[in-house]
Write a protein that holds these residues in place. Structure first.
Motif, PDB file in Angstrom:
ATOM      1  N   ALA A 147       4.444 -10.343  -5.037  1.00 21.34           N
ATOM      2  CA  ALA A 147       4.907  -9.028  -4.582  1.00 21.34           C
ATOM      3  C   ALA A 147       4.476  -7.922  -5.544  1.00 21.34           C
ATOM      4  CB  ALA A 147       6.427  -9.031  -4.434  1.00 21.34           C
ATOM      5  N   LEU A 148       4.600  -8.159  -6.845  1.00 25.97           N
ATOM      6  CA  LEU A 148       4.213  -7.145  -7.820  1.00 25.97           C
ATOM      7  C   LEU A 148       2.703  -6.907  -7.797  1.00 25.97           C
ATOM      8  CD1 LEU A 148       6.488  -8.253 -10.809  1.00 25.97           C
ATOM      9  CD2 LEU A 148       6.790  -6.253  -9.329  1.00 25.97           C
ATOM     10  N   ALA A 149       1.938  -7.989  -7.697  1.00 23.22           N
ATOM     11  CA  ALA A 149       0.484  -7.839  -7.635  1.00 23.22           C
ATOM     12  C   ALA A 149       0.072  -7.076  -6.383  1.00 23.22           C
ATOM     13  CB  ALA A 149      -0.176  -9.221  -7.668  1.00 23.22           C
ATOM     14  N   GLY A 150       0.728  -7.359  -5.268  1.00 24.83           N
ATOM     15  CA  GLY A 150       0.419  -6.646  -4.039  1.00 24.83           C
ATOM     16  C   GLY A 150       0.717  -5.162  -4.150  1.00 24.83           C
ATOM     17  N   ARG A 151       1.830  -4.807  -4.785  1.00 24.51           N
ATOM     18  CA  ARG A 151       2.162  -3.391  -4.969  1.00 24.51           C
ATOM     19  C   ARG A 151       1.133  -2.698  -5.854  1.00 24.51           C
ATOM     20  NH1 ARG A 151       8.255  -3.736  -6.883  1.00 24.51           N
ATOM     21  NH2 ARG A 151       7.806  -1.593  -7.563  1.00 24.51           N
ATOM     22  N   PHE A 152       0.719  -3.366  -6.923  1.00 24.05           N
ATOM     23  CA  PHE A 152      -0.297  -2.780  -7.788  1.00 24.05           C
ATOM     24  C   PHE A 152      -1.604  -2.592  -7.019  1.00 24.05           C
ATOM     25  CE2 PHE A 152      -3.844  -2.808 -10.647  1.00 24.05           C
ATOM     26  CZ  PHE A 152      -3.423  -2.095 -11.757  1.00 24.05           C
ATOM     27  N   ALA A 153      -2.002  -3.602  -6.251  1.00 25.11           N
ATOM     28  CA  ALA A 153      -3.263  -3.532  -5.519  1.00 25.11           C
ATOM     29  C   ALA A 153      -3.253  -2.393  -4.507  1.00 25.11           C
ATOM     30  CB  ALA A 153      -3.526  -4.863  -4.819  1.00 25.11           C
ATOM     31  N   ARG A 154      -2.166  -2.239  -3.788  1.00 24.61           N
ATOM     32  CA  ARG A 154      -2.098  -1.151  -2.806  1.00 24.61           C
ATOM     33  C   ARG A 154      -2.137   0.214  -3.484  1.00 24.61           C
ATOM     34  NH1 ARG A 154       1.187  -5.150  -0.462  1.00 24.61           N
ATOM     35  NH2 ARG A 154       3.071  -4.382  -1.512  1.00 24.61           N
ATOM     36  N   ALA A 155      -1.469   0.323  -4.634  1.00 21.52           N
ATOM     37  CA  ALA A 155      -1.525   1.576  -5.375  1.00 21.52           C
ATOM     38  C   ALA A 155      -2.944   1.865  -5.859  1.00 21.52           C
ATOM     39  CB  ALA A 155      -0.563   1.518  -6.563  1.00 21.52           C
ATOM     40  N   GLY A 193      -0.926 -10.986  -2.045  1.00 16.67           N
ATOM     41  CA  GLY A 193      -0.902  -9.922  -3.038  1.00 16.67           C
ATOM     42  C   GLY A 193      -1.709 -10.270  -4.279  1.00 16.67           C
ATOM     43  N   LEU A 194      -1.672 -11.529  -4.689  1.00 13.99           N
ATOM     44  CA  LEU A 194      -2.431 -11.961  -5.868  1.00 13.99           C
ATOM     45  C   LEU A 194      -3.928 -11.845  -5.638  1.00 13.99           C
ATOM     46  CD1 LEU A 194      -0.327 -15.127  -6.777  1.00 13.99           C
ATOM     47  CD2 LEU A 194      -0.476 -13.025  -8.114  1.00 13.99           C
ATOM     48  N   PHE A 195      -4.392 -12.289  -4.467  1.00 12.91           N
ATOM     49  CA  PHE A 195      -5.823 -12.203  -4.171  1.00 12.91           C
ATOM     50  C   PHE A 195      -6.278 -10.744  -4.099  1.00 12.91           C
ATOM     51  CE2 PHE A 195      -5.292 -16.622  -2.667  1.00 12.91           C
ATOM     52  CZ  PHE A 195      -6.388 -17.209  -3.283  1.00 12.91           C
ATOM     53  N   LEU A 196      -5.462  -9.892  -3.476  1.00  9.94           N
ATOM     54  CA  LEU A 196      -5.842  -8.484  -3.372  1.00  9.94           C
ATOM     55  C   LEU A 196      -5.825  -7.817  -4.746  1.00  9.94           C
ATOM     56  CD1 LEU A 196      -6.646  -6.324  -1.334  1.00  9.94           C
ATOM     57  CD2 LEU A 196      -4.238  -5.721  -1.101  1.00  9.94           C
ATOM     58  N   LEU A 240     -10.608  -8.441   0.800  1.00 14.88           N
ATOM     59  CA  LEU A 240      -9.287  -9.042   0.618  1.00 14.88           C
ATOM     60  C   LEU A 240      -9.176  -9.910  -0.625  1.00 14.88           C
ATOM     61  CD1 LEU A 240      -8.622 -10.106   4.322  1.00 14.88           C
ATOM     62  CD2 LEU A 240      -7.834  -8.046   3.141  1.00 14.88           C
ATOM     63  N   ALA A 241     -10.276 -10.452  -1.097  1.00 13.86           N
ATOM     64  CA  ALA A 241     -10.219 -11.363  -2.243  1.00 13.86           C
ATOM     65  C   ALA A 241     -11.464 -11.262  -3.114  1.00 13.86           C
ATOM     66  CB  ALA A 241     -10.034 -12.804  -1.761  1.00 13.86           C
ATOM     67  N   GLY A 242     -12.623 -11.456  -2.546  1.00 13.17           N
ATOM     68  CA  GLY A 242     -13.869 -11.460  -3.289  1.00 13.17           C
ATOM     69  C   GLY A 242     -14.900 -12.281  -2.543  1.00 13.17           C
ATOM     70  N   PHE A 243     -16.162 -12.025  -2.812  1.00 15.86           N
ATOM     71  CA  PHE A 243     -17.242 -12.681  -2.085  1.00 15.86           C
ATOM     72  C   PHE A 243     -17.490 -14.084  -2.631  1.00 15.86           C
ATOM     73  CE2 PHE A 243     -21.653 -13.810  -1.329  1.00 15.86           C
ATOM     74  CZ  PHE A 243     -21.814 -13.493   0.011  1.00 15.86           C
ATOM     75  N   ASP A 244     -17.779 -14.992  -1.713  1.00 17.86           N
ATOM     76  CA  ASP A 244     -18.226 -16.338  -2.069  1.00 17.86           C
ATOM     77  C   ASP A 244     -19.204 -16.756  -0.985  1.00 17.86           C
ATOM     78  OD1 ASP A 244     -18.406 -19.260  -2.297  1.00 17.86           O
ATOM     79  OD2 ASP A 244     -16.749 -19.076  -3.717  1.00 17.86           O
ATOM     80  N   VAL A 245     -20.341 -17.321  -1.387  1.00 15.67           N
ATOM     81  CA  VAL A 245     -21.332 -17.706  -0.385  1.00 15.67           C
ATOM     82  C   VAL A 245     -20.742 -18.690   0.631  1.00 15.67           C
ATOM     83  CG1 VAL A 245     -23.336 -17.263  -1.835  1.00 15.67           C
ATOM     84  CG2 VAL A 245     -22.213 -19.475  -1.975  1.00 15.67           C
ATOM     85  N   ARG A 246     -19.748 -19.456   0.213  1.00 17.06           N
ATOM     86  CA  ARG A 246     -19.106 -20.402   1.119  1.00 17.06           C
ATOM     87  C   ARG A 246     -18.422 -19.704   2.282  1.00 17.06           C
ATOM     88  NH1 ARG A 246     -13.857 -22.504   0.426  1.00 17.06           N
ATOM     89  NH2 ARG A 246     -13.817 -21.557  -1.638  1.00 17.06           N
ATOM     90  N   TYR A 247     -17.947 -18.481   2.074  1.00 21.49           N
ATOM     91  CA  TYR A 247     -17.219 -17.771   3.113  1.00 21.49           C
ATOM     92  C   TYR A 247     -18.125 -17.282   4.239  1.00 21.49           C
ATOM     93  CZ  TYR A 247     -13.485 -17.559  -0.407  1.00 21.49           C
ATOM     94  OH  TYR A 247     -12.535 -17.874  -1.341  1.00 21.49           O
ATOM     95  N   VAL A 248     -19.425 -17.197   3.991  1.00 20.87           N
ATOM     96  CA  VAL A 248     -20.353 -16.685   5.002  1.00 20.87           C
ATOM     97  C   VAL A 248     -20.726 -17.770   6.009  1.00 20.87           C
ATOM     98  CG1 VAL A 248     -22.604 -15.570   5.357  1.00 20.87           C
ATOM     99  CG2 VAL A 248     -21.259 -15.032   3.334  1.00 20.87           C
ATOM    100  N   VAL A 249     -20.708 -19.014   5.584  1.00 17.81           N
ATOM    101  CA  VAL A 249     -21.230 -20.107   6.408  1.00 17.81           C
ATOM    102  C   VAL A 249     -20.519 -20.236   7.761  1.00 17.81           C
ATOM    103  CG1 VAL A 249     -21.687 -22.587   6.462  1.00 17.81           C
ATOM    104  CG2 VAL A 249     -22.050 -21.303   4.355  1.00 17.81           C
ATOM    105  N   PRO A 250     -19.184 -20.097   7.864  1.00 18.00           N
ATOM    106  CA  PRO A 250     -18.544 -20.201   9.185  1.00 18.00           C
ATOM    107  C   PRO A 250     -19.012 -19.157  10.197  1.00 18.00           C
ATOM    108  CG  PRO A 250     -16.914 -20.478   7.453  1.00 18.00           C
ATOM    109  CD  PRO A 250     -18.171 -20.029   6.787  1.00 18.00           C
ATOM    110  N   ALA A 251     -19.674 -18.094   9.731  1.00 16.42           N
ATOM    111  CA  ALA A 251     -20.171 -17.081  10.657  1.00 16.42           C
ATOM    112  C   ALA A 251     -21.458 -17.505  11.353  1.00 16.42           C
ATOM    113  CB  ALA A 251     -20.411 -15.768   9.906  1.00 16.42           C
ATOM    114  N   TRP A 293      -9.995 -13.222 -12.551  1.00 19.99           N
ATOM    115  CA  TRP A 293      -8.727 -12.541 -12.782  1.00 19.99           C
ATOM    116  C   TRP A 293      -7.560 -13.340 -12.239  1.00 19.99           C
ATOM    117  CZ3 TRP A 293      -8.637  -8.468 -15.933  1.00 19.99           C
ATOM    118  CH2 TRP A 293      -9.830  -7.799 -16.164  1.00 19.99           C
ATOM    119  N   LEU A 294      -7.830 -14.154 -11.252  1.00 19.43           N
ATOM    120  CA  LEU A 294      -6.750 -14.930 -10.648  1.00 19.43           C
ATOM    121  C   LEU A 294      -6.467 -16.218 -11.409  1.00 19.43           C
ATOM    122  CD1 LEU A 294      -4.914 -14.678  -8.176  1.00 19.43           C
ATOM    123  CD2 LEU A 294      -6.569 -16.018  -6.887  1.00 19.43           C
TER     124      LEU A 294
END
Length: 435
Positions: A264-272, A207-210, A398-409, A247-248
């Motif tokens: 839980a509160l952050a997740g509810r806000f994000a979904r809203a 919820g915090l990441f979202l 789900l969280a935000g872009f980071d060039v590190r996240y692309v490398v496993p692909a 923000w995190l």
């Protein structure tokens, strides 16, 4: 292979014992010493570190990670050749696995990415065998489950693999073996998490990441959140808002003012926020994905010299902060700060200026591969291709872009390209059921 191992040898000789990534590396090391499910990341990589702890410290960790990277290239080459691709073609397609400097950098870093890359690619490789039996399906499910316990985005690949087996009508024994082996470790870990924290899940931060993702565009005059969620409203104009990680983690973040179950509160806000502003949500994720159009994956050499870029092999030594030094030295059994040794480090720094697969080429090749797989009806190429696309796209939503996240692909994209381009092979089978 010799040249790829030589580059990894330069990393081992030039940067001893390992590279560290801000606070994350030390959090992994601390969890390795005291393995209790944490809030922000699952324990998979920390358990890996703990299993290697009786050895000679971080040198063993980086050596194993480099061997995993090189072994993955061998496995991908072997599969492509067995599928009828000529040796030179398979060599070209697996070359990024051996020579991409970012893969080498992550293998030399105390971070979960190298292990995650090896696990997720290995699980897909098992499912690409000509004959998938209940035993091989169970092995694939187990490996992909371990990938999800290393980085939670692995759950997406596990789901794609399960869907692929269903569409191939593998029979209940094959799919059941995959489902049991894939879900059992996740359920066991979630139960452990529940026993220690009262939360049934892989982390306590989804919820915090979202929320951090939605904080870049959320407009509370549109969302109209309930009073308890109102403190999570950003008060900075949208045009001046920083990226999700700020923000995190920043001390000025509104999340610091929230009491109670922040996740839980952050997740509810994000979904809203997503339900109230779906167009802005898609636009924010799409804006992050524009990084895929950037030819240089990281910032300039000048930024690296100022220590603002963790994705360069560093130019100068940096002492560990007193707050993290004890945990690193406890694992290492002595001094743990990265020591730079020339000329090995200098050769690797020169290589990193050009030795990588640019993201625009990766994106274009992956899109072309998926299209070619559909046109040629190469269903075997779709699993690694879609898994690669999911690993690239999902973090931005789900969280935000980071060039590190692309490398496993990268390994999955190379596999998909080889299978889409290769000659049509015999029909695959799952047990006794035709594919």
């Amino acid at each position: 292979m010799v040249l790829g191992l030589a580059l990894r040898g330069l990393a081992m000789l030039g940067y001893r014992p390992a590279l560290f990534f801000w606070a994350d590396s030390f959090a992994y090391l601390e969890s390795a010493a005291r393995p209790v499910p944490g809030a922000f990341r699952p324990l998979g990589y920390s358990l890996f570190l703990g299993a290697l702890a009786p050895g000679p410290g971080l040198v063993l960790v980086t050596a194993v990670q480099h061997l995993l990277g090189a072994g993955l290239a061998v496995a991908a080459y072997a599969l492509l050749v067995r599928r009828g691709l000529p040796g030179w073609g398979a060599t070209v397609l697996v070359a990024p696995l051996l020579f991409d400097e970012f893969l080498i950098l992550l293998e030399h870093m105390v971070m979960a990415d190298a292990l995650f890359t090896a696990l997720v690619a290995a699980g897909v490789l098992v499912l690409l065998r000509r004959r998938v039996t209940p035993a091989t399906a169970a092995l694939a499910g187990l490996v992909l489950s371990l990938a999800a316990l290393t980085r939670t985005v692995g759950v997406v690949v596990l789901a794609l693999a399960g869907a692929r087996l269903l569409l191939r009508r593998t029979g209940w024994r094959v799919w059941g073996a995959f489902a049991v082996a894939g879900l059992a470790p996740l359920l066991a870990y979630a139960t452990w998490m529940s026993a220690t924290s009262g939360v049934f899940g892989l982390t306590r931060a989804d919820g915090l990441f979202l929320w951090a993702r939605t904080a870049t565009f959320a407009d509370c005059s549109v969302i109209r959140p309930e009073p308890r969620l109102a403190p999570l409203c950003p008060d900075t104009p949208v045009a001046g808002r920083p990226a999700p990680p700020f923000w995190l983690w920043a001390p000025w973040s509104p999340i610091k003012k929230v009491h109670g179950d922040r996740n839980a509160l952050a997740g509810r806000f994000a979904r809203a926020a997503i339900l109230a502003q779906p167009g802005d949500y898609l636009a924010a994720a799409g804006s992050d994905l524009r990084w895929l159009l950037r030819w240089e994956r990281t910032t300039s050499r000048e930024a690296a010299m100022k220590r603002t870029n963790p994705y360069w092999f560093p130019f100068e030594e940096r002492p560990l902060k007193p707050s993290v030094r004890p945990v690193a030295e406890a694992y290492e059994g002595g001094p743990a700060a990265t020591r730079i040794h020339e000329p090995y480090a200098g050769l690797l720094r020169a290589y990193q200026r050009f030795g990588y697969l640019p993201f625009p080429l990766l994106t274009l090749a992956l899109a072309g591969t998926l299209a070619l797989a559909v046109v040629r009806r190469r269903g075997d190429a779709l699993l690694p291709g879609l898994a690669a696309a999911a690993l690239i796209v999902a973090p931005s939503f789900l969280a935000g872009f980071d060039v590190r996240y692309v490398v496993p692909a990268i390994p999955l994209a190379c596999l998909a390209a080889g299978l889409a381009l290769g000659p049509r092979s015999r029909r695959l089978s799952c047990g006794n059921v035709p594919a």
